[in-house]
Design a protein around this motif. Structure first.
Motif, PDB file in Angstrom:
ATOM      1  N   PRO A  77       0.752  -1.332   0.322  1.00 19.76           N
ATOM      2  CA  PRO A  77       0.230   0.404   0.044  1.00 19.76           C
ATOM      3  C   PRO A  77       1.126   1.489  -0.271  1.00 19.76           C
ATOM      4  CG  PRO A  77      -0.929  -1.631   1.568  1.00 19.76           C
ATOM      5  CD  PRO A  77       0.837  -2.041   0.996  1.00 19.76           C
ATOM      6  N   MET A  78       0.297   2.441  -0.650  1.00 21.26           N
ATOM      7  CA  MET A  78       1.140   3.283  -0.988  1.00 21.26           C
ATOM      8  C   MET A  78       1.268   3.754   0.532  1.00 21.26           C
ATOM      9  SD  MET A  78       2.930   5.375  -2.664  1.00 21.26           S
ATOM     10  CE  MET A  78       2.580   5.212  -4.168  1.00 21.26           C
ATOM     11  N   TYR A  79       2.512   4.671   0.798  1.00 21.93           N
ATOM     12  CA  TYR A  79       2.439   4.964   2.423  1.00 21.93           C
ATOM     13  C   TYR A  79       4.197   6.501   1.989  1.00 21.93           C
ATOM     14  CZ  TYR A  79       6.549   2.469   2.580  1.00 21.93           C
ATOM     15  OH  TYR A  79       8.152   1.309   2.972  1.00 21.93           O
ATOM     16  N   ARG A  80       4.033   7.739   2.341  1.00 17.65           N
ATOM     17  CA  ARG A  80       4.749   8.656   2.815  1.00 17.65           C
ATOM     18  C   ARG A  80       5.167   8.589   4.821  1.00 17.65           C
ATOM     19  NH1 ARG A  80       6.080  11.894  -1.634  1.00 17.65           N
ATOM     20  NH2 ARG A  80       7.129  12.624  -0.222  1.00 17.65           N
ATOM     21  N   ASP A  81       5.894   9.663   4.701  1.00 17.59           N
ATOM     22  CA  ASP A  81       6.059  10.227   6.244  1.00 17.59           C
ATOM     23  C   ASP A  81       6.399   9.031   6.793  1.00 17.59           C
ATOM     24  OD1 ASP A  81       6.218  12.517   5.453  1.00 17.59           O
ATOM     25  OD2 ASP A  81       4.041  12.931   5.182  1.00 17.59           O
ATOM     26  N   ALA A  82       7.600   7.548   5.898  1.00 16.26           N
ATOM     27  CA  ALA A  82       7.176   6.230   6.910  1.00 16.26           C
ATOM     28  C   ALA A  82       8.312   6.156   6.141  1.00 16.26           C
ATOM     29  CB  ALA A  82       5.980   5.935   7.322  1.00 16.26           C
ATOM     30  N   VAL A  83       9.297   4.671   7.289  1.00 19.49           N
ATOM     31  CA  VAL A  83      10.091   3.734   6.718  1.00 19.49           C
ATOM     32  C   VAL A  83       9.554   2.719   7.009  1.00 19.49           C
ATOM     33  CG1 VAL A  83      11.498   4.459   8.062  1.00 19.49           C
ATOM     34  CG2 VAL A  83      12.249   3.083   5.859  1.00 19.49           C
ATOM     35  N   MET A  84      10.283   1.544   6.384  1.00 16.33           N
ATOM     36  CA  MET A  84      10.467   0.043   6.562  1.00 16.33           C
ATOM     37  C   MET A  84      11.579  -0.341   6.278  1.00 16.33           C
ATOM     38  SD  MET A  84       8.185  -3.035   7.278  1.00 16.33           S
ATOM     39  CE  MET A  84       9.084  -2.745   8.573  1.00 16.33           C
ATOM     40  N   PRO A  85      11.830  -0.527   8.412  1.00 15.08           N
ATOM     41  CA  PRO A  85      12.904  -0.989   8.445  1.00 15.08           C
ATOM     42  C   PRO A  85      13.358  -2.360   8.155  1.00 15.08           C
ATOM     43  CG  PRO A  85      12.370   0.794  10.234  1.00 15.08           C
ATOM     44  CD  PRO A  85      11.343  -0.270   9.468  1.00 15.08           C
ATOM     45  N   LEU A  86      14.095  -2.395   7.435  1.00 15.05           N
ATOM     46  CA  LEU A  86      14.892  -4.559   7.385  1.00 15.05           C
ATOM     47  C   LEU A  86      16.579  -4.614   7.885  1.00 15.05           C
ATOM     48  CD1 LEU A  86      13.322  -4.808   3.637  1.00 15.05           C
ATOM     49  CD2 LEU A  86      12.142  -5.368   5.738  1.00 15.05           C
ATOM     50  N   VAL A  87      16.963  -5.873   8.542  1.00  9.88           N
ATOM     51  CA  VAL A  87      17.501  -5.981   8.412  1.00  9.88           C
ATOM     52  C   VAL A  87      18.398  -7.047   8.082  1.00  9.88           C
ATOM     53  CG1 VAL A  87      16.969  -6.871  10.698  1.00  9.88           C
ATOM     54  CG2 VAL A  87      19.463  -6.224  11.033  1.00  9.88           C
ATOM     55  N   TYR A  88      19.393  -7.495   7.929  1.00 11.76           N
ATOM     56  CA  TYR A  88      19.784  -8.534   7.420  1.00 11.76           C
ATOM     57  C   TYR A  88      21.342  -8.566   8.536  1.00 11.76           C
ATOM     58  CZ  TYR A  88      17.277  -8.330   2.725  1.00 11.76           C
ATOM     59  OH  TYR A  88      16.145  -8.393   1.995  1.00 11.76           O
ATOM     60  N   HIS A  89      21.817  -9.853   8.583  1.00  8.09           N
ATOM     61  CA  HIS A  89      22.981 -10.548   8.468  1.00  8.09           C
ATOM     62  C   HIS A  89      24.158 -11.154   8.395  1.00  8.09           C
ATOM     63  CE1 HIS A  89      20.631  -9.912  12.100  1.00  8.09           C
ATOM     64  NE2 HIS A  89      21.367  -9.611  12.825  1.00  8.09           N
ATOM     65  N   GLY A  90      24.093 -12.572   7.426  1.00 14.53           N
ATOM     66  CA  GLY A  90      24.819 -13.195   6.505  1.00 14.53           C
ATOM     67  C   GLY A  90      24.478 -12.957   5.331  1.00 14.53           C
ATOM     68  N   VAL A  91      25.740 -13.420   5.465  1.00 13.61           N
ATOM     69  CA  VAL A  91      25.144 -13.405   3.114  1.00 13.61           C
ATOM     70  C   VAL A  91      26.272 -14.351   2.438  1.00 13.61           C
ATOM     71  CG1 VAL A  91      24.843 -12.440   0.983  1.00 13.61           C
ATOM     72  CG2 VAL A  91      23.942 -11.443   3.220  1.00 13.61           C
ATOM     73  N   GLY A  92      25.328 -15.449   1.555  1.00 16.41           N
ATOM     74  CA  GLY A  92      26.914 -16.019   1.467  1.00 16.41           C
ATOM     75  C   GLY A  92      26.793 -17.420   2.627  1.00 16.41           C
ATOM     76  N   SER A  93      27.453 -18.542   2.007  1.00 20.27           N
ATOM     77  CA  SER A  93      27.862 -19.799   2.364  1.00 20.27           C
ATOM     78  C   SER A  93      28.562 -20.235   3.690  1.00 20.27           C
ATOM     79  CB  SER A  93      28.733 -20.897   1.902  1.00 20.27           C
ATOM     80  OG  SER A  93      30.078 -20.652   1.495  1.00 20.27           O
ATOM     81  N   SER A  94      28.936 -18.967   4.101  1.00 26.61           N
ATOM     82  CA  SER A  94      29.955 -18.354   5.476  1.00 26.61           C
ATOM     83  C   SER A  94      29.269 -18.202   6.839  1.00 26.61           C
ATOM     84  CB  SER A  94      30.667 -17.512   5.535  1.00 26.61           C
ATOM     85  OG  SER A  94      30.472 -16.148   5.182  1.00 26.61           O
ATOM     86  N   SER A  95      27.449 -18.284   6.470  1.00 21.47           N
ATOM     87  CA  SER A  95      26.760 -18.350   7.101  1.00 21.47           C
ATOM     88  C   SER A  95      25.834 -19.043   7.522  1.00 21.47           C
ATOM     89  CB  SER A  95      25.385 -16.892   6.982  1.00 21.47           C
ATOM     90  OG  SER A  95      26.995 -16.036   6.945  1.00 21.47           O
ATOM     91  N   SER A  96      25.670 -20.161   6.936  1.00 25.97           N
ATOM     92  CA  SER A  96      25.095 -20.893   6.886  1.00 25.97           C
ATOM     93  C   SER A  96      24.899 -21.937   7.667  1.00 25.97           C
ATOM     94  CB  SER A  96      25.700 -22.424   5.981  1.00 25.97           C
ATOM     95  OG  SER A  96      27.104 -23.067   6.039  1.00 25.97           O
ATOM     96  N   GLY A  97      25.130 -21.589   8.646  1.00 24.83           N
ATOM     97  CA  GLY A  97      25.205 -22.215  10.431  1.00 24.83           C
ATOM     98  C   GLY A  97      24.045 -21.879  11.195  1.00 24.83           C
TER      99      GLY A  97
END
Length: 468
Positions: free
Chosen positions: A68-88
């Motif tokens: 849905p369209m929104y303004r004056d707000a933000v969706m914060p997303l967080v990632y940690h590992g990327v790739g096989s070094s984080s497979s566990g």
């Protein structure tokens, strides 16, 4: 005699050939079973076969208008590992292919990527955020995340924020990017912010338990000594970031997602920590209550903004979770105005030593019209129900015009691109849920990273080490 010697030579050769695989076993085990070994293997794979962004056009039919369209707000997303070094790490790591699919799906859904500085400016009454603003964040300053994500971010014309453990960056370890690498990344699609200097660890407390060092008193430590310890650590982190990027950090991510509401051994820690964070940063993030994460709005507790911890989901599944966050966020009125995308840029943090956090955003003011940007054909503005998909924008920005806060580059010094502000006056914002109310100090029965709403942003080499 010669025949016996020939037979002996052949036996030795055969034994040697059979032992070659056995001699390689330690190297294979290192590359397969250790994070550092997998990281070295990934570097070779990255050089031979760089990751590719998912098809934006292919995903557009599935996700266009899903958020849905929104303004004056933000969706914060967080990632940690990327790739096989984080497979566990289970749900706390994604493959490069999955990350590429996420970025493509967000773009196809009309998302615009922003930095913490841009969010703080808008929340303080400055230029409005672009429509469907998304804040991509990664924690720890990990080499795997940055090396895999960088080419994908560049292909998506996206900017991402890395919350750096500055003490780890000084150690020149394989697992964490050192300052030389971080400076190169900062000149590209990355924005570096604070994740403490040496307090991304757990330490032993009275009673033989372990708790996050940032939110607990060491044995025999007073509240005044705790305050001094935290203040000194944050000052070191800020100094390192400023020296290496040329900008003071404006945002902070709590290690382990802990901010003193729990996993503490003193009820006053939360207030002391909030005061120290508020002296230096305009925004601070944790990962509590993942099932109810809303958008971050100007009326929310800016020192307790929640991030959605992204798992190994499909691109459309991520878009649907963002859409759910929009729908559970109180917004002004029953209808939202459809507005065209805006290409926003970030501004440097104030140069003063400490940046106070305003308790309330001042009254907003219309932005001043700026120079014209690349034309973007959009549907005429019309009311859109928050419960219905927004109309689809009929054309996309030119490929050379990134819809991010920063224009990716690999050679120039840190800089920000400029872009036209919008002249649309914002609607008044209704109060949004703030961070959870203080609770009695309690130690979690599960370790960081259990996915129970406590958040997770640790990495090997940081959990049990005593703070310096």
């Amino acid at each position: 005699m010669r025949r016996n010697e020939a037979h002996a030579s052949r036996r030795q050769l055969l034994i040697g050939l059979l032992l070659i695989p056995a001699s390689l076993l330690p190297f294979v085990a290192y590359a397969a079973l250790t994070p550092e070994g997998r990281l070295l293997r990934d570097k070779a794979e990255l050089a031979l076969s760089p990751p590719e962004l998912g098809s934006v056009d292919a995903l557009r039919g599935d996700v266009a208008g899903a958020i849905p369209m929104y303004r004056d707000a933000v969706m914060p997303l967080v990632y940690h590992g990327v790739g096989s070094s984080s497979s566990g790490e289970g749900d706390f790591a994604v493959s490069p292919e999955r990350l590429g699919e996420h970025l493509a799906a967000l773009r196809a859904a009309g998302a615009h990527f922003v930095t913490p500085a841009r969010v703080a400016e808008a929340f303080d009454g400055g230029r409005r955020l672009p429509s469907r603003a998304v804040l991509l964040t990664f924690d720890d300053g990990r080499t795997d995340a940055m090396m895999w994500a960088t080419p994908l971010l560049e292909q998506a014309h996206a900017v991402a924020t890395m919350f750096v453990i500055t003490g780890a960056a000084q150690e020149k370890a394989v697992y964490y990017a050192d300052w030389g690498a971080l400076e190169r990344y900062d000149r590209g699609p990355w924005d570096l912010q604070s994740h403490t200097d040496a307090l991304h660890v757990e330490h032993e407390v009275a009673g033989g338990h372990t708790l996050p060092a940032l939110t607990s008193l060491a044995p025999g430590e007073s509240l005044d000594e705790y305050r001094a310890r935290v203040r000194a650590d944050l000052a070191r982190a800020d100094r390192e970031l400023t020296d290496h990027t040329g900008r003071r950090p404006v945002a902070f991510a709590y290690p382990f997602g802990a901010y003193g509401a729990e996993r503490t051994n003193h009820p006053a820690v939360r207030d002391v920590l909030a005061a120290e964070i508020g002296r230096r940063y305009r925004l601070a993030f944790h990962q509590d209550d993942q099932e109810t994460v809303p958008l971050a709005t100007p009326d929310a507790d800016r020192l307790g903004l929640r991030r959605l911890s992204v798992g190994d989901w499909s691109g459309p599944a991520l878009v649907q979770r963002v859409a759910a966050a929009v729908r559970r966020t109180p917004m002004p009125g029953d209808e939202l105005e459809l507005v065209p995308p805006v290409f926003a840029d970030a501004v440097p943090a104030p140069a003063d030593d400490l940046v106070p956090v305003a308790p309330q955003a001042p009254p907003r003011r219309p932005a001043t019209p700026g120079p014209s940007a690349t034309p973007i054909e959009v549907a005429a503005p019309a009311p859109v129900s928050r419960n219905q998909p927004a109309p689809v924008l009929r054309s996309q920005p030119a490929a050379t015009q990134p819809d991010t806060d920063r224009e990716p580059t690999s050679t120039a010094a840190p800089r920000r691109s400029s872009s036209p502000p919008t002249t649309a006056a914002p609607a008044p914002s209704a109060p949004a849920p703030s961070s959870p109310a203080p609770s009695a100090p309690a130690r979690s029965n599960e370790p960081p990273g259990n996915g129970n709403g406590n958040g997770r942003d640790t990495a090997p080499g940081q959990q049990k080490k005593q703070p310096r």
